[in-house]
Design an enzyme around this catalytic site. Structure first.
Site, PDB file in Angstrom:
ATOM      1  N   GLU A   1       0.846  -1.184   0.000  1.00  0.00           N
ATOM      2  CA  GLU A   1       0.000   0.000   0.000  1.00  0.00           C
ATOM      3  C   GLU A   1       0.884   1.238   0.000  1.00  0.00           C
ATOM      4  O   GLU A   1       2.093   1.160   0.245  1.00  0.00           O
ATOM      5  CB  GLU A   1      -0.933   0.023   1.222  1.00  0.00           C
ATOM      6  N   GLU A   2       0.256   2.377  -0.248  1.00  0.00           N
ATOM      7  CA  GLU A   2       0.941   3.666  -0.206  1.00  0.00           C
ATOM      8  C   GLU A   2       0.160   4.610   0.676  1.00  0.00           C
ATOM      9  O   GLU A   2      -1.052   4.782   0.517  1.00  0.00           O
ATOM     10  CB  GLU A   2       1.079   4.253  -1.612  1.00  0.00           C
ATOM     11  N   GLY A   3       0.854   5.219   1.653  1.00  0.00           N
ATOM     12  CA  GLY A   3       0.220   6.147   2.571  1.00  0.00           C
ATOM     13  C   GLY A   3       0.761   7.552   2.420  1.00  0.00           C
ATOM     14  O   GLY A   3       1.452   7.880   1.449  1.00  0.00           O
TER      15      GLY A   3
ATOM     16  N   TYR B   1       2.956   9.045   4.316  1.00  0.00           N
ATOM     17  CA  TYR B   1       4.355   9.225   4.697  1.00  0.00           C
ATOM     18  C   TYR B   1       5.285   8.159   4.127  1.00  0.00           C
ATOM     19  O   TYR B   1       6.475   8.197   4.391  1.00  0.00           O
ATOM     20  CB  TYR B   1       4.472   9.211   6.236  1.00  0.00           C
ATOM     21  N   GLY B   2       4.760   7.216   3.328  1.00  0.00           N
ATOM     22  CA  GLY B   2       5.646   6.213   2.773  1.00  0.00           C
ATOM     23  C   GLY B   2       4.897   5.182   1.955  1.00  0.00           C
ATOM     24  O   GLY B   2       3.661   5.143   1.926  1.00  0.00           O
TER      25      GLY B   2
ATOM     26  N   LYS C   1       9.168  -0.192   4.431  1.00  0.00           N
ATOM     27  CA  LYS C   1       8.473   1.081   4.282  1.00  0.00           C
ATOM     28  C   LYS C   1       9.451   2.119   3.772  1.00  0.00           C
ATOM     29  O   LYS C   1      10.381   2.514   4.474  1.00  0.00           O
ATOM     30  CB  LYS C   1       7.874   1.533   5.616  1.00  0.00           C
TER      31      LYS C   1
ATOM     32  N   ASP D   1      -3.096   8.249  15.580  1.00  0.00           N
ATOM     33  CA  ASP D   1      -3.729   7.845  14.321  1.00  0.00           C
ATOM     34  C   ASP D   1      -4.210   6.401  14.423  1.00  0.00           C
ATOM     35  O   ASP D   1      -3.992   5.598  13.514  1.00  0.00           O
ATOM     36  CB  ASP D   1      -2.767   8.000  13.148  1.00  0.00           C
TER      37      ASP D   1
END
Length: 424
Positions: free
Chosen positions: A95-97, A99-100, A117, A212
């Protein structure tokens, strides 16, 4: 990660500094420097020399190059360089968030499957981001069985290629709740909540705010164990607060506490406990509790479930920066029983203790672990008894279920093959 570099990657040529270092290693320097010839002088004894010989001067104090309160350098751990990211074989992107980007990879030496990550450093102009430093520090400070483990930090060929190596976990709760045909059982929810509260209590004991917590940041393996992940917004809440206070741009909107929504400049562990209450409700409902499009809609949904805040339920409400800009609805009792009809009385009490307006009255993680909800029937299920699911992060696809033909509805309509007319 492929070992072959793209055209933009600089070639790995040995620089002049590296060659000089190799030459120095091959030809070590002489330990004893060249001695200078010093002409000996003949000293004649006199009365002063005899007097000094008879009464020797005190031994001069030894000078140290370090403080007496600091241990010698030989007792300190050696600083080792970071390994290369090419020690791992890239398998697939997970996945892509914000912050990374997270990848699944295999250690070429041990064969272990890990999560890499990659920190987003391409647009950084002020050095290494503070969020990455906080994440690494939080993961190293919160070693716990229900917190994702950090293994090392590896680097690539450029300054923007920095990777955090963590344990690979098969699922996240958000994906499982979406794909599961039915929600978790009450006994399974209790097990998941106990693990979550244990991890949050450990983080708070080490002065770490996660900021979070949500179902997509709770990873779960095929043995019923969950681990808290993604500490990109975490920080130490015991540090002195700066002039501007603590930022309100924390916590995903659906899990954000009301004090943050109303502009509180300082907050503490209670913001994480509100998120835990939202996760508890999501496990029961199989969908997020507050699916709002904006902050105003979220506040109205909170007021509808909890009732409008009063001086009794939240004494500090009127002192919040954005409190005067809101027009509160008419007072009404909480709607927890109507929302969670199949929850026991103890479960409703735990839900209301987590989703409490006043942060000072909101239950702590340590207190929640001792709540009677976890000791009543049904008792928490052992993690080994949880079912397993195909892992989307590992590239596994859900098995296709073939539908079998239904049983005959009526015996009268059924005819044997021999009863049909002969077609020959």
């Amino acid at each position: 990660m492929s070992a072959s570099a793209d055209p933009s990657t600089p070639s790995r040529k040995r620089s002049k500094w590296a060659q000089d270092d190799e030459d120095d290693q091959e030809q070590p320097l002489s330990i004893h420097p060249q001695k200078r010839r010093v002409k000996a002088r003949t000293e004649f004894p006199d009365s002063t020399s005899q007097q000094s010989t008879s009464t020797p001067a005190p031994f001069p104090p030894t000078r140290h190059s370090y403080s007496a309160y600091v241990p010698p350098r030989t007792r300190r751990p050696s600083i080792l360089p970071s390994r290369s990211v090419y020690s791992y074989e890239r398998l697939n992107q997970i996945e892509e968030g914000s912050y990374g980007v997270v990848f699944r990879a295999r250690d070429k030496q041990t064969g272990d499957i890990v999560a890499l990550k990659k920190l987003k450093l391409d647009e950084e102009k002020n050095g290494f981001p503070i969020t990455a430093l906080r994440e690494i520090n939080a993961l190293m400070s919160c070693r716990h069985e229900n917190v994702v483990g950090i293994r090392e930090v590896v680097v690539g060929d450029t300054l923007t290629q920095v990777f955090i190596v963590m344990d690979f976990i098969e699922h996240d709760l958000k994906s499982l709740l979406t794909l599961m045909p039915s929600p978790f059982l009450q006994s399974e929810i209790k097990t998941l909540m106990l693990q979550l509260l244990s991890a949050v209590n450990h983080c708070h004991s080490n002065w770490i705010l996660h900021r979070d917590l949500k179902t997509s940041n709770l990873l779960m393996n095929n043995r019923g164990m969950i681990k808290v992940a993604d500490f990109g917004l975490a920080r130490r809440y015991g540090d002195p607060v700066g002039v501007g206070g603590m930022t309100q741009l924390v916590v995903t909107l659906w899990y954000r506490a009301p004090e943050i929504l109303l502009g509180a400049a300082t907050y503490s562990t209670a913001v994480d406990m509100w998120s835990v209450g939202c996760i508890f409700a999501e496990l029961l409902l199989k969908e997020p509790l507050f699916q709002a499009q904006g902050e105003m809609e979220l506040l109205s949904m909170i007021f509808k479930l909890l009732g409008a805040p009063t001086n009794n339920s939240w004494p500090d409400y009127s002192s919040l920066p954005l409190a005067k800009t809101l027009s509160l609805p008419s007072p009404q009792p909480p709607q927890f029983r109507q929302k969670f009809q199949h929850l026991t009385t103890a479960g409703i009490d735990l839900m209301m203790s987590l989703l409490t307006y006043d942060p000072e009255r909101r239950i702590t993680a340590e207190e929640a672990l001792q709540h009677p909800y976890f000791t009543e029937s049904p008792l928490p299920k052992h993690p080994d008894l949880f079912g397993s699911f195909p892992s989307a992060a590992a590239g596994e696809k859900k098995r296709k279920v073939f539908s079998s033909p239904s049983a005959p509805a009526r015996l009268v309509d059924y005819k044997l093959l021999t009863e049909f007319d002969d077609v020959s």
